[in-house]
Design a protein around this motif. Structure first.
Motif, PDB file in Angstrom:
ATOM      1  N   LEU A   1       1.328  -8.177  -2.749  1.00  0.00           N
ATOM      2  CA  LEU A   1       2.032  -7.156  -2.942  1.00  0.00           C
ATOM      3  C   LEU A   1       1.511  -6.152  -3.962  1.00  0.00           C
ATOM      4  O   LEU A   1       1.339  -4.781  -3.918  1.00  0.00           O
ATOM      5  CB  LEU A   1       3.658  -7.589  -3.445  1.00  0.00           C
ATOM      6  N   VAL A   2       1.122  -6.601  -5.202  1.00  0.00           N
ATOM      7  CA  VAL A   2       0.448  -5.877  -6.312  1.00  0.00           C
ATOM      8  C   VAL A   2      -0.822  -5.183  -5.740  1.00  0.00           C
ATOM      9  O   VAL A   2      -1.047  -4.018  -5.961  1.00  0.00           O
ATOM     10  CB  VAL A   2       0.168  -6.790  -7.431  1.00  0.00           C
ATOM     11  N   ARG A   3      -1.667  -5.838  -4.904  1.00  0.00           N
ATOM     12  CA  ARG A   3      -2.863  -5.230  -4.501  1.00  0.00           C
ATOM     13  C   ARG A   3      -2.688  -4.131  -3.232  1.00  0.00           C
ATOM     14  O   ARG A   3      -3.136  -3.048  -3.459  1.00  0.00           O
ATOM     15  CB  ARG A   3      -3.715  -6.300  -3.554  1.00  0.00           C
ATOM     16  N   SER A   4      -1.386  -4.338  -2.509  1.00  0.00           N
ATOM     17  CA  SER A   4      -1.180  -3.449  -1.580  1.00  0.00           C
ATOM     18  C   SER A   4      -0.426  -2.183  -2.301  1.00  0.00           C
ATOM     19  O   SER A   4      -0.778  -0.961  -1.920  1.00  0.00           O
ATOM     20  CB  SER A   4       0.161  -3.797  -0.686  1.00  0.00           C
ATOM     21  N   VAL A   5       0.318  -2.192  -3.315  1.00  0.00           N
ATOM     22  CA  VAL A   5       1.077  -1.441  -4.013  1.00  0.00           C
ATOM     23  C   VAL A   5      -0.358  -0.477  -4.791  1.00  0.00           C
ATOM     24  O   VAL A   5      -0.209   0.799  -4.720  1.00  0.00           O
ATOM     25  CB  VAL A   5       2.024  -1.658  -5.034  1.00  0.00           C
ATOM     26  N   SER A   6      -1.280  -1.139  -5.402  1.00  0.00           N
ATOM     27  CA  SER A   6      -2.174  -0.565  -5.905  1.00  0.00           C
ATOM     28  C   SER A   6      -3.035   0.293  -5.023  1.00  0.00           C
ATOM     29  O   SER A   6      -3.484   1.525  -5.563  1.00  0.00           O
ATOM     30  CB  SER A   6      -3.305  -1.618  -6.504  1.00  0.00           C
ATOM     31  N   LYS A   7      -3.452   0.021  -3.885  1.00  0.00           N
ATOM     32  CA  LYS A   7      -3.979   0.848  -2.684  1.00  0.00           C
ATOM     33  C   LYS A   7      -2.933   1.918  -2.669  1.00  0.00           C
ATOM     34  O   LYS A   7      -3.452   3.392  -2.668  1.00  0.00           O
ATOM     35  CB  LYS A   7      -4.149   0.125  -1.529  1.00  0.00           C
TER      36      LYS A   7
END
Length: 705
Positions: A404-410
């Motif tokens: 989730l953190v990776r997706s939100v960062s994008k």
């Protein structure tokens, strides 16, 4: 004197010897000899001169003699070293080695290179194994060597049936020879597994227990008279040397540690028993109060040091810290700590701090000044309407959260509107701050509006501001709204599901047109604002019921993320606790270092409906009540304990495992529900392979939907 054998080049000796990399010297001590013997499991260790040439050997027999004689660990070994050593040149033919061994009662020999430097050991184990492999007809000679070396030996045929055991092995196992011969080796020695025997390509070295002995076994193959493969197992008893070395090391280590704590610590220490009598007092405390140690031990503390006030700690069972006191012009403070056994007070410890207290005071003053400056800086940052958190502050070990953190960062690096969903306390605002911190608008304002905290009649003026005289009580010069403040930056709408329908309509216009009117105003105000919204309410259901505008929902739901609740990522509970303990120690002045395993077990079993916010609150409350520097079961709130099975000392490891298993089982079932029973999708969602998922489904007897 060292015996040397003639030089004839052959290769067998190099193949069967044990290579030597560690040596002793004339100045080596008993401790160094024990260390090498324990690590290498050797019966002898070569000793060399400055040029690396062999001087003699240190044997296990010499070790026993020195220990029994009470020689200290720092005793040089040179006077005890054996110089009458059997040594072989590396190219000595094997038949010569056999003759030497046959005529010698020495269990080990040293292998030398051309420069008379030791390069290996040929031990009784190596000799015995080679003799067995060479010919079964040498049985009598083999038994003599094994008896001298105290090795246990077992030989099997090609069917893994035992065809030979020596008396030493029978003694180790506590069985007669006739009870062993003819049985499968894996039945005689369960620690040697069938697959290990069948699949072995080279010799295997491992530790196993035989009867009451700890041994090292060398398991190797040999060619039987039928040309097939049998096995030879040689057992070296290491119990005595290991136990002796461990005891010596343990005594030395504890003595050094305790001596350092007692003699060198800045704190004076005194301990009393349940009757208030002194059972221990440190030298530094005796020096401070100018006492006579012989007149303090077993004396009532109130008669020797009444000012310390330790007896009331025995009565109350509560730790506390005294005010500053003084003796001979020296200021000191007393930390009074109860000693508990089975939940009963059995004594107390007084820790007296008196050295360099002035320096400690100065450091605390500097620390307070630093904290004050940091507080001012934080206040200024808040007033500047900027984000306060980054993705580095989102701590997790959960696969789904990391994803989730990776997706939100994008998504954060774009311009699209973002909707953050999740239960109360999961960290929606933290994510909103982090999104702004890495967005192209990070240098611009970050403005927060809590739609649930502002009264309905003030929401519109908070959003859009108002002109002078717009309503009764309005400021004389009017007021700019949150949209004005967030121009060029980010506006975070927390609890967006609590907005009224009229305000939803006005918000939709701003999102569509990028403009609005202030309350009581007629001029259009153009703004460039990125919207991040958050809610814990089911917006889709609200749209169906007509309590939330469908067009606004689709405007806000361009990119949507849902933060999983804490109960679905229980691996993060203790990880977050570590972070919160550090933060709360700083803010509250506590000194908690860890959580007791039983308390951890309860925290892992609790549902945490309030999620991370509830976890932090419970932890803060527990840290206030923790007295021993560690959070115990009794420090947790009653409502947490009532909703979780209470462990006891005997059940704790099992209960903790049961709680973890239950958490894993619940997580798998939720994943299957979300994927409508699709195992492949569920495995991807859980971050595990399909084969692992199948194993866990079988383990927990979970049926697919």
């Amino acid at each position: 004197m060292i015996h040397r054998i003639g030089v004839i080049a052959v290769i067998q000796l190099r193949e069967i010897m044990t290579p030597v990399t560690d040596y002793l010297s004339q100045s080596s001590t008993l401790e160094q000899a024990i260390t090498i013997m324990k690590r290498k499991k050797w019966n002898i260790v070569p000793a060399t001169d400055q040029d690396g040439r062999l001087l003699g050997v240190f044997t296990r027999s010499i070790l026993y003699q020195m220990v029994l004689a009470g020689q200290p660990l720092h005793t040089p070994i040179h006077p005890f070293m054996k110089t009458d050593v059997v040594a072989f040149s590396v190219d000595t033919p094997y038949d010569i080695i056999e003759k030497v061994v046959e005529n010698s009662n020495v269990g080990s020999g040293v292998v030398l290179d051309g420069e008379q430097r030791p390069i290996g050991l040929i031990t009784s184990i190596d000799i015995a194994r080679t003799l067995l492999r060479t010919s079964y007809s040498l049985r009598e000679q083999l038994e003599a060597i094994l008896a001298t070396s105290q090795l246990g030996a077992v030989m099997t045929d090609e069917q893994n049936q035992v065809i030979f055991v020596n008396a030493r092995f029978c003694d180790m196992l506590g069985c007669a020879e006739k009870q062993i011969i003819g049985r499968n080796i894996t039945d005689v020695i369960p620690d040697i597994h069938t697959t290990e025997v069948q699949e072995m390509e080279q010799e295997v070295h491992k530790r196993i227990v035989v009867g009451n002995y700890r041994t090292i076994v060398r398991l190797s193959k040999y060619k039987t008279v039928k040309g097939q493969e049998g096995f030879i197992a040689l057992f070296q008893n290491i119990s005595e040397v290991e136990r002796m070395a461990e005891e010596l090391e343990s005594v030395k280590r504890w003595k050094s540690m305790l001596q350092t704590v007692i003699d060198k610590a800045y704190d004076g220490i005194v301990m009393i028993n349940q009757q208030g009598r002194i059972s221990f007092v440190s030298p530094s405390l005796i020096e401070l109060f100018e006492l006579d140690e012989s007149q303090t031990i077993h004396q009532p503390i109130d008669g020797v040091l009444p000012q310390l006030g330790l007896t009331r700690v025995v009565k109350s069972g509560l730790a506390d810290i005294s005010d500053f006191m003084e003796v001979n012009g020296i200021q000191y403070i007393v930390h009074r700590i109860p000693v508990l056994q089975d939940q009963h007070v059995v004594g107390a410890i007084g820790k007296i701090m008196f050295r360099q207290l002035q320096e400690v005071r100065e450091r605390f003053k500097r620390f307070d000044r630093h904290e004050w400056k940091e507080g001012v800086a934080r206040q200024q940052r808040r007033q500047a309407e900027s984000s306060r958190f980054t993705f580095d502050e989102i701590i997790t070990s959960d696969y789904q959260m990391e994803k989730l953190v990776r997706s939100v960062s994008k998504a954060a690096k774009g311009r699209s509107t973002i909707l953050i969903r999740g239960e109360s306390g999961t960290g929606k605002e933290l994510f909103a701050h982090a999104i702004h911190s890495i967005s192209p608008r990070e240098e611009k304002p970050f403005v927060t509006v809590n739609c649930a905290a502002i009264p309905e009649h003030l929401l519109e003026s908070e959003f859009f501001g108002y002109e002078e005289g717009a309503f009764t009580g309005a400021k004389h010069k009017g007021k700019v709204g949150k949209f004005d403040l967030a121009h060029g930056g980010t506006l975070f709408l927390d609890e967006v599901g609590d907005m009224s329908l009229p305000l939803q309509a006005k918000l939709l216009r701003v999102l569509q047109e990028g403009e609005f009117y202030r309350v009581g105003g007629t001029d259009r105000i153009h703004v460039d604002v990125r919207i991040i919204s958050a809610t814990n309410r089911p917006l889709e259901d609200m749209v169906e019921k007509g309590t939330f505008r469908e067009d606004l929902f689709y405007r806000l739901n361009v990119i949507s993320f849902e933060i999983p609740p804490l109960r679905l990522r229980k691996g993060d509970i203790l990880l977050l606790c570590e972070l919160f303990i550090k933060d709360l120690n700083k803010s509250n002045g506590t000194s908690v270092t860890s959580i007791d395993p039983e308390a951890q077990c309860v925290m892992l079993g609790y549902e945490w409906l309030g999620n991370v916010r509830e976890l932090r609150n419970v932890l803060e409350r527990a840290m206030v009540f923790a007295e021993s520097g560690k959070i115990q079961l009794d420090d947790l709130p009653d409502y947490v304990l009532k909703k979780t099975s209470l462990p006891n000392n005997q059940q704790h490891p099992v209960l903790q495992q049961n709680l973890l298993n239950q958490a894993e089982q619940d997580t798998i079932q939720i994943a299957l529900q979300k994927t409508n029973g699709n195992k492949s999708q569920a495995a991807r969602l859980l971050g595990i392979s399909r084969s692992v998922l199948y194993e866990k489904l079988k383990k927990y007897q979970i049926s697919c939907l």
